[in-house]
Motif scaffolding. Structure first.
Motif, mmCIF file in Angstrom:
data_model
loop_
_atom_site.group_PDB
_atom_site.id
_atom_site.type_symbol
_atom_site.label_atom_id
_atom_site.label_comp_id
_atom_site.label_asym_id
_atom_site.label_seq_id
_atom_site.Cartn_x
_atom_site.Cartn_y
_atom_site.Cartn_z
ATOM 1 N N SER A 118 0.800 -0.943 0.209
ATOM 2 C CA SER A 118 0.575 0.376 -0.117
ATOM 3 C C SER A 118 0.610 1.096 -0.070
ATOM 4 O O SER A 118 2.091 1.534 1.118
ATOM 5 C CB SER A 118 -0.894 -0.105 1.539
ATOM 6 N N LYS A 119 0.706 1.972 -0.718
ATOM 7 C CA LYS A 119 1.220 3.452 -1.111
ATOM 8 C C LYS A 119 0.895 4.198 0.492
ATOM 9 O O LYS A 119 1.332 5.188 1.305
ATOM 10 C CB LYS A 119 0.731 3.976 -2.274
ATOM 11 N N ARG A 120 -0.507 4.409 0.901
ATOM 12 C CA ARG A 120 -1.275 4.584 2.583
ATOM 13 C C ARG A 120 -0.059 4.176 3.845
ATOM 14 O O ARG A 120 0.186 5.526 4.385
ATOM 15 C CB ARG A 120 -2.413 4.851 2.453
ATOM 16 N N VAL A 121 0.169 3.549 3.420
ATOM 17 C CA VAL A 121 1.415 2.663 4.200
ATOM 18 C C VAL A 121 2.461 2.003 4.095
ATOM 19 O O VAL A 121 3.184 1.303 3.451
ATOM 20 C CB VAL A 121 1.167 1.838 4.523
ATOM 21 N N ASP A 122 3.578 3.554 3.385
ATOM 22 C CA ASP A 122 4.643 3.822 2.798
ATOM 23 C C ASP A 122 5.940 3.471 4.167
ATOM 24 O O ASP A 122 6.055 4.032 5.692
ATOM 25 C CB ASP A 122 4.761 5.069 2.449
ATOM 26 N N VAL A 123 6.388 2.357 3.779
ATOM 27 C CA VAL A 123 7.112 1.690 4.972
ATOM 28 C C VAL A 123 8.297 1.709 4.412
ATOM 29 O O VAL A 123 9.876 1.746 4.603
ATOM 30 C CB VAL A 123 7.156 0.381 5.363
ATOM 31 N N SER A 124 8.538 2.637 3.164
ATOM 32 C CA SER A 124 9.976 2.654 2.996
ATOM 33 C C SER A 124 11.837 3.205 3.481
ATOM 34 O O SER A 124 12.631 2.544 3.037
ATOM 35 C CB SER A 124 10.164 3.796 1.297
ATOM 36 N N GLY A 125 10.777 4.272 3.857
ATOM 37 C CA GLY A 125 12.139 4.872 5.372
ATOM 38 C C GLY A 125 12.035 3.689 6.205
ATOM 39 O O GLY A 125 13.017 4.091 7.106
ATOM 40 N N TRP A 126 11.823 2.989 6.885
ATOM 41 C CA TRP A 126 12.058 1.733 7.846
ATOM 42 C C TRP A 126 13.285 1.389 7.473
ATOM 43 O O TRP A 126 13.707 0.639 6.294
ATOM 44 C CB TRP A 126 10.650 0.563 7.438
#
Length: 410
Positions: A395-403
């Motif tokens: 999901s783009k709304r739940v963006d975890v790319s910065g984790w």
């Protein structure tokens, strides 16, 4: 003409008529009382398994001739004496051998420990290996996700309605749970942190709530919209919230190693691999089979369905299947499962992920994921944790790319 290696008689067929030796079966010879002996057929295997007597706790001698070398016949569950051909059934596992066969939690579900000897001495109907507590490092709610960092802090992603993503100040967290509109974290001291401390008219209303729930000795929690379940260090379960339909009847649960809460059901798993269930409506046959699940290594409760992971890596499911979220019977080599609102996700041993069920929001688009070590299924999305501590989401709304530096299951 061939000679039978067991009774030394001549053989005209693949099976010896005198002693029952069958060349088509996988035989292995073990020198049980002569540690220096090597297998004449397969020396590498014999040398590696020469110490089977230590696993069993006692040496074995032929009851007819007293010799100590045998052919092992796994399919028939017998030993065949190499000297006289006498057949002896596998001995019942001793308490000592059972303890030595028991795997650690780090053993991958789906693979029994102790190699071939562990299988030889595991009698039909024996109990599954005892499990250790499962502590979730990532959790997905209806619209947000949270995960534990290696340093005990907590990461969050998704819309911050009701302040459910405000976990930046949390420290020393060892387990997390994401509810529909709140987040929970379990600290090292066994107490529970919460975002958006519930008000007096909330299902968690309690005089001791001030951002920290005054439970003690808690290992892990899970939450749904109506109630929350906690697993204690003593192997019991505690519940807060909606007592309707008996969803809080967990007082008799013992030896609990995992808990999971759905909108329609509360699940527990005891250390023997048996499912614990409460909250089923009278007359609701969708979950009738769940109470009979056994030999489990994990479980998860979704919106209106339940999923169980067996030790052999297969998966069972029960409940609402309107979107195909229970179509998991063909899965194999699975090491973890997660149930979302209307979809189910499975993590394979090779780090790939499979999913079935409703895919309107792309929650099942996980086919390209690799190197995944932990998964979580939310309402309409899925989150995966990679072995390097980064994360991926559908999901783009739940963006975890910065984790980064996410704690991985150990």
């Amino acid at each position: 003409m061939d000679v039978c290696p067991v009774c030394k008689r001549e053989m005209t067929e693949t099976r010896c008529r005198r002693c029952g030796y069958d060349e088509s079966l996988a035989y292995e010879r073990y020198a049980t009382l002569t540690p220096g002996a090597y297998d004449e057929k397969r020396p590498a295997i014999s040398a590696r398994h020469r110490k089977w007597a230590a696993l069993e706790g006692e040496s074995l001698r032929c009851r007819r001739c007293g010799e100590g070398s045998f052919w092992v016949v796994p399919k028939r569950q017998v030993f065949v004496c190499t000297a006289c051909g006498e057949e002896m059934p596998f001995p019942a596992p001793s308490p000592e051998s059972k303890r030595k066969e028991t795997p650690s939690r780090s053993s991958a579900p789906g693979f029994h420990p102790a190699g071939p000897l562990g299988a030889y001495f595991r009698q039909p109907g024996s109990s599954a290996p005892q499990l250790k507590p499962f502590i979730p490092v990532v959790s997905a709610g209806y619209g947000h996700a949270i995960a534990i960092r290696r340093d005990g802090r907590v990461l969050s992603a998704g819309p911050n309605y009701y302040h459910k993503c405000e976990v930046q100040d949390w420290r020393d967290v060892v387990a997390v749970a994401a509810g529909p509109n709140f987040s929970f974290g379990v600290k090292k001291d066994g107490t529970v942190l919460s975002t958006n401390p519930p008000t007096a008219d909330s299902f968690l209303s309690h005089s001791t709530l001030d951002g920290r729930i005054k439970w003690v000795g808690i290992l892990a929690v899970d939450a749904a919209s109506g109630h929350m379940v906690g697993m204690t260090q003593s192997g019991m379960a505690v519940l807060f919230g909606d007592y309707e339909r008996g969803r809080c009847n967990v007082t008799k649960w013992r030896h609990v190693v995992s808990v999971s809460v759905g909108e329609a059901i509360t699940l527990g798993l005891n250390r023997d691999g048996k499912a614990l269930v409460t909250g089923v409506k009278p007359g609701d046959d969708r979950f009738r089979e769940v109470a009979g699940w056994k030999d489990l290594a994990g479980l998860s409760a979704g919106g209106q369905h339940a999923v169980g992971l067996r030790w052999n890596g297969t998966v069972v499911a029960a409940g609402d299947n309107l979107s195909g979220q229970c179509d998991v019977e063909r899965w194999s080599e699975i090491r973890a499962v997660a149930a979302g609102d209307s979809h189910t996700v499975g993590l394979r041993h090779d780090g790939t992920v499979v999913a079935v069920g409703r895919n309107a929001e792309g929650q099942c688009n996980v086919a390209t994921w690799t190197d995944i070590v932990a998964i979580a299924a939310g309402g309409t999305f899925t989150v995966g944790i990679r072995s390097n501590g980064t994360a991926v989401s559908t999901s783009k709304r739940v963006d975890v790319s910065g984790w980064s530096e996410v704690k991985v299951p150990g």
